[in-house]
Design a protein around this motif. Sequence first.
Motif, PDB file in Angstrom:
ATOM      1  N   VAL B  28     -37.479 -43.967  40.126  1.00  0.00           N
ATOM      2  CA  VAL B  28     -37.423 -42.797  39.233  1.00  0.00           C
ATOM      3  C   VAL B  28     -38.393 -41.693  39.605  1.00  0.00           C
ATOM      4  O   VAL B  28     -38.158 -40.530  39.282  1.00  0.00           O
ATOM      5  CB  VAL B  28     -37.664 -43.147  37.741  1.00  0.00           C
ATOM      6  CG1 VAL B  28     -36.385 -43.583  37.111  1.00  0.00           C
ATOM      7  CG2 VAL B  28     -38.758 -44.165  37.562  1.00  0.00           C
ATOM      8  N   SER B  48     -30.478 -34.039  33.707  1.00  0.00           N
ATOM      9  CA  SER B  48     -30.761 -35.240  32.931  1.00  0.00           C
ATOM     10  C   SER B  48     -30.914 -36.450  33.860  1.00  0.00           C
ATOM     11  O   SER B  48     -30.155 -36.611  34.801  1.00  0.00           O
ATOM     12  CB  SER B  48     -29.621 -35.465  31.945  1.00  0.00           C
ATOM     13  OG  SER B  48     -29.852 -36.635  31.228  1.00  0.00           O
ATOM     14  N   GLY B  49     -31.937 -37.251  33.587  1.00  0.00           N
ATOM     15  CA  GLY B  49     -32.141 -38.455  34.391  1.00  0.00           C
ATOM     16  C   GLY B  49     -32.921 -38.208  35.665  1.00  0.00           C
ATOM     17  O   GLY B  49     -33.105 -39.119  36.474  1.00  0.00           O
ATOM     18  N   SER B  50     -33.430 -36.973  35.845  1.00  0.00           N
ATOM     19  CA  SER B  50     -34.125 -36.689  37.103  1.00  0.00           C
ATOM     20  C   SER B  50     -35.565 -37.182  37.100  1.00  0.00           C
ATOM     21  O   SER B  50     -36.236 -37.132  38.132  1.00  0.00           O
ATOM     22  CB  SER B  50     -34.067 -35.191  37.399  1.00  0.00           C
ATOM     23  OG  SER B  50     -34.596 -34.461  36.324  1.00  0.00           O
ATOM     24  N   GLY B  51     -36.062 -37.649  35.952  1.00  0.00           N
ATOM     25  CA  GLY B  51     -37.407 -38.223  35.914  1.00  0.00           C
ATOM     26  C   GLY B  51     -38.458 -37.334  35.274  1.00  0.00           C
ATOM     27  O   GLY B  51     -39.647 -37.614  35.365  1.00  0.00           O
ATOM     28  N   LYS B  52     -38.015 -36.274  34.568  1.00  0.00           N
ATOM     29  CA  LYS B  52     -38.968 -35.336  33.963  1.00  0.00           C
ATOM     30  C   LYS B  52     -39.818 -36.011  32.891  1.00  0.00           C
ATOM     31  O   LYS B  52     -41.038 -35.875  32.880  1.00  0.00           O
ATOM     32  CB  LYS B  52     -38.224 -34.138  33.351  1.00  0.00           C
ATOM     33  CG  LYS B  52     -37.282 -33.444  34.327  1.00  0.00           C
ATOM     34  CD  LYS B  52     -36.514 -32.320  33.681  1.00  0.00           C
ATOM     35  CE  LYS B  52     -35.627 -32.704  32.510  1.00  0.00           C
ATOM     36  NZ  LYS B  52     -34.455 -33.517  32.852  1.00  0.00           N
ATOM     37  N   SER B  53     -39.152 -36.746  31.990  1.00  0.00           N
ATOM     38  CA  SER B  53     -39.906 -37.429  30.927  1.00  0.00           C
ATOM     39  C   SER B  53     -40.846 -38.451  31.524  1.00  0.00           C
ATOM     40  O   SER B  53     -42.009 -38.566  31.116  1.00  0.00           O
ATOM     41  CB  SER B  53     -38.963 -38.148  29.967  1.00  0.00           C
ATOM     42  OG  SER B  53     -38.158 -37.206  29.310  1.00  0.00           O
ATOM     43  N   THR B  54     -40.339 -39.199  32.482  1.00  0.00           N
ATOM     44  CA  THR B  54     -41.163 -40.230  33.107  1.00  0.00           C
ATOM     45  C   THR B  54     -42.410 -39.604  33.736  1.00  0.00           C
ATOM     46  O   THR B  54     -43.515 -40.114  33.578  1.00  0.00           O
ATOM     47  CB  THR B  54     -40.350 -40.994  34.165  1.00  0.00           C
ATOM     48  OG1 THR B  54     -39.121 -41.413  33.560  1.00  0.00           O
ATOM     49  CG2 THR B  54     -41.101 -42.213  34.665  1.00  0.00           C
TER      50      THR B  54
HETATM   51  N1  LIG Z   1     -37.838 -47.569  30.042  1.00  0.00           N
HETATM   52  C1  LIG Z   1     -36.900 -47.422  30.988  1.00  0.00           C
HETATM   53  N2  LIG Z   1     -36.335 -48.494  31.572  1.00  0.00           N
HETATM   54  C2  LIG Z   1     -35.394 -48.333  32.533  1.00  0.00           C
HETATM   55  N3  LIG Z   1     -34.953 -47.168  32.981  1.00  0.00           N
HETATM   56  C3  LIG Z   1     -35.469 -46.044  32.436  1.00  0.00           C
HETATM   57  C4  LIG Z   1     -36.464 -46.113  31.406  1.00  0.00           C
HETATM   58  N4  LIG Z   1     -36.783 -44.852  31.040  1.00  0.00           N
HETATM   59  C5  LIG Z   1     -36.045 -44.052  31.805  1.00  0.00           C
HETATM   60  N5  LIG Z   1     -35.240 -44.743  32.655  1.00  0.00           N
HETATM   61  C6  LIG Z   1     -34.341 -44.186  33.654  1.00  0.00           C
HETATM   62  O1  LIG Z   1     -35.117 -43.442  34.559  1.00  0.00           O
HETATM   63  C7  LIG Z   1     -34.453 -42.263  34.949  1.00  0.00           C
HETATM   64  C8  LIG Z   1     -35.317 -41.066  34.643  1.00  0.00           C
HETATM   65  O2  LIG Z   1     -35.432 -40.948  33.226  1.00  0.00           O
HETATM   66  P1  LIG Z   1     -36.188 -39.768  32.509  1.00  0.00           P
HETATM   67  O3  LIG Z   1     -36.108 -40.044  31.061  1.00  0.00           O
HETATM   68  O4  LIG Z   1     -37.518 -39.583  33.106  1.00  0.00           O
HETATM   69  O5  LIG Z   1     -35.269 -38.526  32.884  1.00  0.00           O
HETATM   70  P2  LIG Z   1     -35.300 -37.059  32.312  1.00  0.00           P
HETATM   71  O6  LIG Z   1     -35.342 -36.170  33.484  1.00  0.00           O
HETATM   72  O7  LIG Z   1     -36.361 -36.918  31.304  1.00  0.00           O
HETATM   73  O8  LIG Z   1     -33.893 -36.936  31.643  1.00  0.00           O
HETATM   74  P3  LIG Z   1     -33.440 -36.161  30.303  1.00  0.00           P
HETATM   75  O9  LIG Z   1     -33.265 -34.735  30.671  1.00  0.00           O
HETATM   76  O10 LIG Z   1     -32.146 -36.817  29.944  1.00  0.00           O
HETATM   77  O11 LIG Z   1     -34.501 -36.375  29.284  1.00  0.00           O
HETATM   78  C9  LIG Z   1     -33.130 -42.264  34.218  1.00  0.00           C
HETATM   79  O12 LIG Z   1     -32.144 -42.745  35.097  1.00  0.00           O
HETATM   80  C10 LIG Z   1     -33.339 -43.220  33.076  1.00  0.00           C
HETATM   81  O13 LIG Z   1     -32.132 -43.856  32.739  1.00  0.00           O
END
Ligand SMILES: Nc1ncnc2c1ncn2[C@@H]1O[C@H](COP(=O)(O)OP(=O)(O)OP(=O)(O)O)[C@@H](O)[C@H]1O
Lengths: 240, 254
Positions: B28, B48-54
């Motif tokens: 991620v 979405s899903g690019s890892g911003k929240s992470t």
């Molecule tokens: N706790 C977790 N366990 C497993 N996979 C996760 C977990 N949290 C996030 N992911 C996965 O990691 C990837 C990145 O997630 P993240 O939430 O960082 O994306 P994002 O860029 O914030 O997306 P969004 O715009 O939808 O909020 C996604 O594929 C998500 O499904």
Amino acid sequence: MEAFFDYLGRYWEFITQRDSDGDLIYNILGAFWVNIQLTLWSGLLALVLGTVVVAMRISPIASLRAVATAYTNIFRDIPLTVVILMMWLVVWTQLGVTFGGKMITDFFVLAVIGLGLYHGSFMAEALRSGVNTVPLGQAEAARAIGLTFMQSARMVVLPQAFRGAVAPIGNTLIALIKNTTVASVGAVSTETSSTMAGMIEFGPQFIFLIFLTFALGYVAIVIPVGTLSTYLSRKLAVKR
Amino acid sequence: MTQTDVPAGAETVVALRDVQKWFGDLHVLKDINLSVERGEVVVVIGPSGSGKSTLCRTINRLEPIDSGTIEVAGEPLPAEGKDLAMLRAEVGMVFQSFNLFAHKTILDNVTLGPIKVRKTDKVTAREEALQLLDRVGIRSQADKLPAELSGGQQQRAAIARALAMHPKLMLFDEPTSALDPEMINEVLDVMTDLAQSGMTMIVVTHEMGFARRVADRVVFMSDGEIMEEATPEEFFTNPVTDRAKDFLAKILQH
Ligand SMILES: Nc1ncnc2c1ncn2[C@@H]1O[C@H](COP(=O)(O)OP(=O)(O)OP(=O)(O)O)[C@@H](O)[C@H]1O
Ligand SMILES: [Mg+2]
């Protein structure tokens, strides 16, 4: 009709018999008081245990979680009769654990511990359902402002968990009230089911009235507890 | 609010180096390098899903990383424990879903951290909290419970709660995504003021207007990678990668 009142009169005489010292032979109210005391003490113990165990189950430390899960599963799966018998026959008889000398006190305390351990696992499960009503994000927000796990559990998660678990806690308490009668197998001979058994033995002609007396006694105790728990579960519910 | 001028490169508040993170088999965060200077506002965008929240969550270690280093104010992130709690107190975080403590009044939400973590006395904590609530425009709601407030008010309360810790850095993870459209601006206005007061901020958002107006730098992420890093002007007028072009085309359509 007259015959029925006559029968009731004889039952009244039966339950108000006194021995040569002037004490009631069948002290029904006293027996209920014993069960109420068993309920209060073991309920308190169960609630404390349940709280500690649920805190362990949500803790970040894997070994604490494992211990808590093991405890919950073990005491939820063993029949209460076995737990109480073990308190008497193993803890008291074999291991010689006593509490201050008088046998009647020992049996009471051991029954409280057995009931508390057993219902602690149900309290833990009740509280866990309460924990599940608290959105995960709130625990994260608590950590994000620098609260430690213990602080976040104590100030954010558990207060809401308790308020969300009033109904299942109430149900566990009601089960506990009725389950205190199992203390009779742990040699607590002054409680209701032992008293009832004695009465049936010496007054078999009143068997229906005897059952009715004790059944109504429990109903009279349980109804207010149930009503209070329903009322509190509405009043204390956290608005989301 | 006063404008604080911070010379560029004065002090690095956050530095991520070669950060890798997996969720099981899912990679991620791929080799993330990012540093944020004091007073800077960095907007992170991406599909979405690019890892911003992470990415946001690794900075206060709500998510641990698998390799690489993260430093906040020059110190590497401590492992779980008291030190980590103290570090988290220095990093404010605002969530998409507000996450106010539902059983506490707005005022108590704001004073909890200062009293329990910073050991501020209650009177001072209360005074400061009321000032902060005033600053975000919800002083009159201080004694209400979160559920009694609108989404926009709740999010402003959450910002006040984070600010009460006097953070060195504020992280915002899509702070307006859960809001009805008419409430988005009241939250963005508070964030804009905060940026102008000199707060260091990392903001994940889909609000391109906000990014253009307020960001010093835009970071574009895709599939766990930082694909582009540029001023908003550069990024929005001249995206380099195809993915950024695609993303902008989609998002600017509506
Ligand atoms: N706790 C977790 N366990 C497993 N996979 C996760 C977990 N949290 C996030 N992911 C996965 O990691 C990837 C990145 O997630 P993240 O939430 O960082 O994306 P994002 O860029 O914030 O997306 P969004 O715009 O939808 O909020 C996604 O594929 C998500 O499904
Ligand atoms: Mg996200």
